[in-house]
Scaffold this motif. Sequence first.
Motif, PDB file in Angstrom:
ATOM      1  N   ALA A  31      12.351   5.298  -4.533  1.00  0.00           N
ATOM      2  CA  ALA A  31      13.769   5.661  -4.502  1.00  0.00           C
ATOM      3  C   ALA A  31      13.958   7.164  -4.312  1.00  0.00           C
ATOM      4  CB  ALA A  31      14.457   5.198  -5.778  1.00  0.00           C
ATOM      5  N   ARG A  32      13.059   7.965  -4.845  1.00  0.00           N
ATOM      6  CA  ARG A  32      13.122   9.421  -4.699  1.00  0.00           C
ATOM      7  C   ARG A  32      12.604   9.905  -3.348  1.00  0.00           C
ATOM      8  NH1 ARG A  32      11.580  12.846  -9.737  1.00  0.00           N
ATOM      9  NH2 ARG A  32      12.847  11.913 -11.343  1.00  0.00           N
ATOM     10  N   GLY A  33      11.959   9.007  -2.609  1.00  0.00           N
ATOM     11  CA  GLY A  33      11.398   9.393  -1.316  1.00  0.00           C
ATOM     12  C   GLY A  33      10.039  10.055  -1.417  1.00  0.00           C
ATOM     13  N   VAL A  61       3.012  19.555  -7.869  1.00  0.00           N
ATOM     14  CA  VAL A  61       4.352  19.281  -7.356  1.00  0.00           C
ATOM     15  C   VAL A  61       4.253  18.333  -6.164  1.00  0.00           C
ATOM     16  CG1 VAL A  61       5.344  21.474  -8.119  1.00  0.00           C
ATOM     17  CG2 VAL A  61       4.333  21.319  -5.851  1.00  0.00           C
ATOM     18  N   VAL A  62       5.301  17.601  -5.937  1.00  0.00           N
ATOM     19  CA  VAL A  62       5.423  16.794  -4.728  1.00  0.00           C
ATOM     20  C   VAL A  62       6.322  17.593  -3.799  1.00  0.00           C
ATOM     21  CG1 VAL A  62       6.234  14.631  -3.734  1.00  0.00           C
ATOM     22  CG2 VAL A  62       5.109  14.622  -5.979  1.00  0.00           C
ATOM     23  N   MET A  63       5.746  17.988  -2.681  1.00  0.00           N
ATOM     24  CA  MET A  63       6.464  18.786  -1.693  1.00  0.00           C
ATOM     25  C   MET A  63       6.992  17.874  -0.589  1.00  0.00           C
ATOM     26  SD  MET A  63       5.867  21.956  -2.756  1.00  0.00           S
ATOM     27  CE  MET A  63       6.336  22.899  -1.322  1.00  0.00           C
ATOM     28  N   ALA A  64       8.259  18.068  -0.261  1.00  0.00           N
ATOM     29  CA  ALA A  64       8.892  17.325   0.822  1.00  0.00           C
ATOM     30  C   ALA A  64       9.807  18.295   1.555  1.00  0.00           C
ATOM     31  CB  ALA A  64       9.678  16.144   0.257  1.00  0.00           C
ATOM     32  N   PRO A  65      10.184  17.962   2.780  1.00  0.00           N
ATOM     33  CA  PRO A  65      11.090  18.863   3.506  1.00  0.00           C
ATOM     34  C   PRO A  65      12.363  19.126   2.696  1.00  0.00           C
ATOM     35  CG  PRO A  65      10.222  17.187   4.970  1.00  0.00           C
ATOM     36  CD  PRO A  65       9.800  16.807   3.576  1.00  0.00           C
ATOM     37  N   GLU A  66      12.625  20.391   2.445  1.00  0.00           N
ATOM     38  CA  GLU A  66      13.829  20.860   1.765  1.00  0.00           C
ATOM     39  C   GLU A  66      13.979  20.405   0.321  1.00  0.00           C
ATOM     40  OE1 GLU A  66      17.372  20.452   4.059  1.00  0.00           O
ATOM     41  OE2 GLU A  66      16.320  20.830   5.937  1.00  0.00           O
ATOM     42  N   ARG A  67      12.890  19.941  -0.292  1.00  0.00           N
ATOM     43  CA  ARG A  67      12.960  19.574  -1.705  1.00  0.00           C
ATOM     44  C   ARG A  67      11.561  19.482  -2.278  1.00  0.00           C
ATOM     45  NH1 ARG A  67      13.011  13.306  -1.743  1.00  0.00           N
ATOM     46  NH2 ARG A  67      12.561  12.975   0.443  1.00  0.00           N
ATOM     47  N   ILE A 107       0.866  -1.178   0.000  1.00  0.00           N
ATOM     48  CA  ILE A 107       0.000   0.000   0.000  1.00  0.00           C
ATOM     49  C   ILE A 107       0.903   1.229   0.000  1.00  0.00           C
ATOM     50  CG2 ILE A 107      -1.741   1.319   1.246  1.00  0.00           C
ATOM     51  CD1 ILE A 107      -2.759  -1.322   2.388  1.00  0.00           C
ATOM     52  N   PRO A 108       1.057   1.857  -1.182  1.00  0.00           N
ATOM     53  CA  PRO A 108       1.913   3.050  -1.215  1.00  0.00           C
ATOM     54  C   PRO A 108       1.241   4.217  -0.503  1.00  0.00           C
ATOM     55  CG  PRO A 108       0.957   2.632  -3.381  1.00  0.00           C
ATOM     56  CD  PRO A 108       0.524   1.518  -2.482  1.00  0.00           C
ATOM     57  N   ARG A 109       2.048   5.017   0.141  1.00  0.00           N
ATOM     58  CA  ARG A 109       1.546   6.206   0.829  1.00  0.00           C
ATOM     59  C   ARG A 109       2.628   7.277   0.816  1.00  0.00           C
ATOM     60  NH1 ARG A 109      -0.360   3.370   5.650  1.00  0.00           N
ATOM     61  NH2 ARG A 109      -0.301   1.872   4.242  1.00  0.00           N
ATOM     62  N   PHE A 110       2.227   8.499   1.098  1.00  0.00           N
ATOM     63  CA  PHE A 110       3.189   9.582   1.203  1.00  0.00           C
ATOM     64  C   PHE A 110       3.819   9.523   2.592  1.00  0.00           C
ATOM     65  CE2 PHE A 110       0.250  11.267  -2.008  1.00  0.00           C
ATOM     66  CZ  PHE A 110       1.155  11.578  -3.008  1.00  0.00           C
ATOM     67  N   PRO A 111       5.144   9.615   2.675  1.00  0.00           N
ATOM     68  CA  PRO A 111       5.783   9.654   3.994  1.00  0.00           C
ATOM     69  C   PRO A 111       5.400  10.941   4.738  1.00  0.00           C
ATOM     70  CG  PRO A 111       7.422   9.322   2.240  1.00  0.00           C
ATOM     71  CD  PRO A 111       6.116   9.662   1.591  1.00  0.00           C
ATOM     72  N   ARG A 112       5.648  10.954   6.019  1.00  0.00           N
ATOM     73  CA  ARG A 112       5.376  12.143   6.829  1.00  0.00           C
ATOM     74  C   ARG A 112       6.107  13.343   6.220  1.00  0.00           C
ATOM     75  NH1 ARG A 112       5.529  11.570  12.917  1.00  0.00           N
ATOM     76  NH2 ARG A 112       3.315  11.683  12.602  1.00  0.00           N
ATOM     77  N   GLY A 113       5.387  14.429   6.048  1.00  0.00           N
ATOM     78  CA  GLY A 113       5.970  15.657   5.528  1.00  0.00           C
ATOM     79  C   GLY A 113       5.983  15.752   4.004  1.00  0.00           C
TER      80      GLY A 113
END
Length: 85
Positions: A79-81, A21-27, A2-8
Amino acid sequence: MIPRFPRGVRLHHDQARERWVVMAPERMFVPDETALEVLRLVDGARDLEDIIDALAAKFDAPREVIATDVRAMVDDLVARGAITP
């Protein structure tokens, strides 16, 4: 799986630039249209097989072709997080 978005991490529509866009901490990264179709279905409830079924139905494409492409794309997104299994 079950794919999900990680915290943040989240999928966000940037209204100023009129793109997703896919927003993540510092990227951040801008998914292409194909990746966006997959990411829109990542809700933490659907498993990978459900996502594949939904895309095969939406695009009226052979499931085995969609499955091969989606699995490769999910591996890249992991792989990209951007998502986590």
